[in-house]
Scaffold this motif. Structure first.
Motif, PDB file in Angstrom:
ATOM      1  N   UNK A 158       0.993   2.737  10.377  1.00 34.28           N
ATOM      2  CA  UNK A 158       0.465   3.060   9.055  1.00 34.28           C
ATOM      3  C   UNK A 158      -0.882   2.382   8.820  1.00 34.28           C
ATOM      4  N   UNK A 159      -1.494   2.689   7.675  1.00 39.59           N
ATOM      5  CA  UNK A 159      -2.812   2.135   7.349  1.00 39.59           C
ATOM      6  C   UNK A 159      -2.775   0.623   7.204  1.00 39.59           C
ATOM      7  N   UNK A 160      -1.615   0.052   6.826  1.00 37.08           N
ATOM      8  CA  UNK A 160      -1.495  -1.408   6.710  1.00 37.08           C
ATOM      9  C   UNK A 160      -0.921  -2.043   7.974  1.00 37.08           C
ATOM     10  N   UNK A 161      -1.033  -1.309   9.089  1.00 38.38           N
ATOM     11  CA  UNK A 161      -0.665  -1.809  10.422  1.00 38.38           C
ATOM     12  C   UNK A 161       0.817  -2.148  10.569  1.00 38.38           C
ATOM     13  N   UNK A 162       1.676  -1.349   9.942  1.00 36.81           N
ATOM     14  CA  UNK A 162       3.118  -1.475  10.109  1.00 36.81           C
ATOM     15  C   UNK A 162       3.627  -0.253  10.892  1.00 36.81           C
TER      16      UNK A 162
END
Length: 201
Positions: A158-162
């Motif tokens: 995801x965009x938040x690196x998850x």
């Protein structure tokens, strides 16, 4: 003179025991030869089958790479007019996405193409839709990519690196795209193979 001829005749022939021994040895040699040839044929067949399956797996990964690296943030409409995310994935329904189509094709519309992948009864299919926004009678074309697939899993960055295992989340826009896509395929004979594809950003 007669005794010499009889002696030569006796010396020139084989006894019944000698013939049986010779036949027995020949039979053993024949069996061993057959087993050796049969073993080589089975090994050759197994190697060819393994090579064929590996080639199909590589082709499937190649198709995924072509699709996943050309993502576009273009949601589509389903048969009832509802919006479908530009990229969506669930392990029970497979993956579906919008991508660029550089050249005009029978399955491309306006330079874009809608494709998908789904695992059904151990067969991995690639789906292509003839249009981006579907009419009630729009059906995808299904092409067999790989058989004997026991697992098909995708992880998404995801965009938040998850890393997540479904897309999109309820809080995400329908145009949201993953930053990276990790595909894992488990095959009956080839085992497990994972590939990482860069998405957007």
């Amino acid at each position: 003179m007669t005794s010499k001829v009889n002696y030569r005749l006796k010396q020139g022939g084989f006894t019944l025991i000698e013939l049986l021994v010779a036949l027995g040895v020949s039979a053993v040699i024949a069996v061993l030869s057959y087993q050796s040839i049969d073993s080589m044929v089975n090994v050759k067949t197994s190697v060819e089958e393994h090579s064929n399956q590996a080639e199909k797996l590589q082709r499937a990964m190649w198709w995924m790479e072509q699709d996943f690296v050309q993502l576009v943030p273009r949601p589509v409409e389903d048969e009832l007019g509802s919006k479908i995310a530009a990229f969506k994935y669930r392990d029970d329904t497979g993956v579906e996405l919008s991508r660029n189509a550089q050249f005009a094709t029978p399955n491309a519309n306006g330079g874009l193409l809608r494709v998908g992948y789904i695992l059904e009864n151990k067969v991995l299919y690639r789906l292509t839709w003839p249009v981006m926004d579907r009419a009630p009678d729009t059906k995808p074309k299904k092409v067999v990519l790989l058989k004997d697939v026991t697992g098909f899993d995708i992880e998404l960055l995801s965009a938040n690196n998850h890393w997540v295992q479904s897309w999109p989340a309820s809080s995400q826009a329908l145009s949201a795209l993953p930053r990276a896509i990790k595909v894992t395929i488990e095959h009956k004979t080839l085992g497990k193979l994972s590939r990482l594809f860069l998405g957007v950003g």
